[in-house]
Design an enzyme around this catalytic site. Structure first.
Site, mmCIF file in Angstrom:
data_model
loop_
_atom_site.group_PDB
_atom_site.id
_atom_site.type_symbol
_atom_site.label_atom_id
_atom_site.label_comp_id
_atom_site.label_asym_id
_atom_site.label_seq_id
_atom_site.Cartn_x
_atom_site.Cartn_y
_atom_site.Cartn_z
ATOM 1 N N TYR A 102 -15.677 18.872 18.749
ATOM 2 C CA TYR A 102 -14.429 18.576 19.466
ATOM 3 C C TYR A 102 -13.695 19.847 19.874
ATOM 4 O O TYR A 102 -13.694 20.835 19.140
ATOM 5 C CB TYR A 102 -13.499 17.762 18.573
ATOM 6 C CG TYR A 102 -13.962 16.351 18.323
ATOM 7 C CD1 TYR A 102 -14.286 15.491 19.373
ATOM 8 C CD2 TYR A 102 -14.059 15.861 17.014
ATOM 9 C CE1 TYR A 102 -14.694 14.183 19.122
ATOM 10 C CE2 TYR A 102 -14.467 14.559 16.771
ATOM 11 C CZ TYR A 102 -14.785 13.723 17.824
ATOM 12 O OH TYR A 102 -15.186 12.449 17.583
ATOM 13 N N ARG B 297 9.378 19.326 -12.690
ATOM 14 C CA ARG B 297 8.804 18.219 -11.931
ATOM 15 C C ARG B 297 9.455 16.979 -12.527
ATOM 16 O O ARG B 297 10.675 16.904 -12.537
ATOM 17 C CB ARG B 297 7.267 18.263 -12.079
ATOM 18 C CG ARG B 297 6.536 17.478 -11.030
ATOM 19 C CD ARG B 297 5.032 17.724 -11.073
ATOM 20 N NE ARG B 297 4.394 17.266 -12.309
ATOM 21 C CZ ARG B 297 3.084 17.345 -12.539
ATOM 22 N NH1 ARG B 297 2.276 17.858 -11.627
ATOM 23 N NH2 ARG B 297 2.570 16.911 -13.678
ATOM 24 N N LYS C 11 -7.225 10.377 -14.283
ATOM 25 C CA LYS C 11 -6.480 9.963 -13.080
ATOM 26 C C LYS C 11 -7.255 10.348 -11.815
ATOM 27 O O LYS C 11 -8.172 11.168 -11.873
ATOM 28 C CB LYS C 11 -5.104 10.635 -13.085
ATOM 29 C CG LYS C 11 -5.169 12.153 -13.015
ATOM 30 C CD LYS C 11 -3.809 12.808 -13.232
ATOM 31 C CE LYS C 11 -3.927 14.319 -13.188
ATOM 32 N NZ LYS C 11 -2.687 14.997 -13.593
ATOM 33 N N MET D 159 -15.010 13.304 11.645
ATOM 34 C CA MET D 159 -14.742 12.345 10.569
ATOM 35 C C MET D 159 -15.987 12.003 9.757
ATOM 36 O O MET D 159 -15.939 11.907 8.538
ATOM 37 C CB MET D 159 -14.129 11.066 11.148
ATOM 38 C CG MET D 159 -13.544 10.169 10.068
ATOM 39 S SD MET D 159 -12.846 8.648 10.697
ATOM 40 C CE MET D 159 -11.472 9.245 11.642
HETATM 41 C C1 PLP Z 1 -3.155 16.028 -14.542
HETATM 42 C C2 PLP Z 1 -2.424 16.302 -15.788
HETATM 43 C C3 PLP Z 1 -3.100 16.859 -16.908
HETATM 44 C C4 PLP Z 1 -4.515 17.384 -16.836
HETATM 45 O O1 PLP Z 1 -4.519 18.705 -16.315
HETATM 46 P P1 PLP Z 1 -5.859 19.593 -16.225
HETATM 47 O O2 PLP Z 1 -5.392 20.907 -15.716
HETATM 48 O O3 PLP Z 1 -6.750 18.898 -15.266
HETATM 49 O O4 PLP Z 1 -6.452 19.648 -17.578
HETATM 50 C C5 PLP Z 1 -2.405 16.943 -18.102
HETATM 51 N N1 PLP Z 1 -1.114 16.526 -18.204
HETATM 52 C C6 PLP Z 1 -0.434 16.031 -17.147
HETATM 53 C C7 PLP Z 1 0.977 15.614 -17.325
HETATM 54 C C8 PLP Z 1 -1.056 15.916 -15.900
HETATM 55 O O5 PLP Z 1 -0.364 15.445 -14.853
#
Ligand code: PLP
Length: 372
Positions: free
Chosen positions: A263, A135, A37, A312
């Site tokens: 800046y 979560r 991701k 930037m």
């Molecule tokens: C991002 C994520 C992972 C991976 O976690 P790492 O600490 O990067 O290995 C695994 N399971 C879920 C649900 C995640 O959101």
């Protein structure tokens, strides 16, 4: 391949090393899911996934549908789990053969309706139960409700059960983590018994994989470990950060005492100061937290701290004691001397945030693709 200009060099040989190391920590029959991701934590999702597919990963995970689609468009044929699907594009899931994580009763209803509309039978889904991260996730009190719904929903079929650990990297929280593991076990055995067939069970991220052998279940989900970090010095010693962020000097200037840099004139020179302007800024993911000396880059092997506010497209670094010329390389982080983990922690954040924040306009260059 142009090894010049601002770039993130990604070492695919190091990626292979990390993959093999992490796999060596799980049993042969435990599946390995590669989490790619957020642009593979900034390293470039497609080339990273292609390499991991070649290395033999069993599964991929992305957060959103669009990311899964991009993988399918680029030759990824392994199963892809969508960790955080949204209701507005569930159709895409089925069209592109992606497996959704069903994390709420509403999502179960929405996905079942989508599968029905597309005349599916036994479309594979994963159920996520909340065991303490609080979560996303179905409440464990709803296990019976979910099972009842599923018994009248032939359009979908449970392929896996997942939960997510809240503090797997913090051994001070191991009592809580063991409670999460025990609750997950309880839920999985109940569901498994009701369903009457084998399902995948997965609860561990990288730190769960490394710290809790009893949380491996039938699959682990690893992200940060693949990119070189184990959230613990003991494991970091075995893993290799895969990226080096490099830029170059655009201009060199010298100012006198009392003159200011950048800046809002927040840096005031105490004496004659020679500094370099680097071609990288918050538009590239070097956030403003790295200003005022919170970051030290390396120029010709020497440390140069940031001066004043990060802009930037550029930031300035003190090079009063460094010999360098326009065009010389500036190393922001590398796998050995100044890691992205160190850089992030020095500024009060974590490697995950620094890496995922590196923007698209920083060119990714892939090295050592031949070996594995
Ligand atoms: C991002 C994520 C992972 C991976 O976690 P790492 O600490 O990067 O290995 C695994 N399971 C879920 C649900 C995640 O959101």
């Amino acid at each position: 391949m142009q090894l010049k200009g601002t770039r993130l060099e990604v070492n695919l040989e190091a990626l292979a090393h990390n993959y093999h190391y992490l796999r060596s920590k799980i049993s042969e029959d435990t599946k390995f899911m590669s989490v790619v991701k957020a642009n593979a934590y900034g390293h470039g999702m497609v080339p990273i996934a292609q390499k991991l597919q070649e290395l033999g990963t069993d599964y991929f995970a992305t957060a959103y549908m669009e990311e899964g689609v991009e993988l399918r468009d680029n030759g990824i044929i392994k199963p892809i789990l969508i960790l955080h699907p949204q209701q507005h594009n569930l159709d895409v899931c089925i069209d592109r053969c992606l497996e959704p994580v069903i994390y709420s009763m509403e999502m179960l209803d929405a996905f079942t309706a989508s599968a029905k509309a597309k005349q599916q039978q036994s479309y594979p889904i994963h159920l996520e139960f909340n065991t303490g991260l609080n979560r996303i996730g179905i409440d464990h009190k709803d296990v019976d409700n979910v099972l009842e719904k599923l018994s009248s929903s032939p359009e979908v079929k449970v392929r896996g059960l997942q939960s997510h650990l809240a503090a797997s990297e913090d051994l001070g929280e191991s009592v809580f983590t063991q409670k999460q593991i025990a609750l997950f076990e309880e839920i999985t055995s109940k569901v498994q018994q009701k369903l009457g067939y084998e399902i995948l069970k997965h609860e561990s991220n990288t730190s769960g994989l490394l710290n809790y052998k009893n949380a491996h279940f039938s699959m682990v989900r690893s992200g940060i470990g693949l990119y070189g970090y184990g959230n613990d010095a003991q494991y970091d010693a075995h893993l290799k950060p895969i990226a080096t962020l490099i830029s170059n000097i655009s201009q060199i200037r010298t100012i006198e005492a009392g003159e200011t840099v950048s800046y809002n004139r927040k840096f005031v020179a105490k004496g004659r100061t020679t500094y370099a302007v680097v071609a990288l800024g918050h538009g590239d993911g070097i956030n403003r937290i790295y200003g005022y000396g919170k970051l030290e880059v390396r120029i010709n092997g020497k440390s140069a701290p940031t001066l004043g506010i990060i802009c930037m497209d550029m930031f300035m670094v003190d090079m009063s004691s460094i010999e360098a010329k326009v065009g010389d390389e500036v190393v922001i982080f590398d796998p050995h001397i100044h890691t992205s983990r160190q850089m992030a922690e020095d500024a009060g954040t974590i490697s995950y945030e620094l890496l995922t924040g590196i923007q698209k306009r920083v060119r990714r260059v892939y090295l050592n693709n031949a070996s594995n």
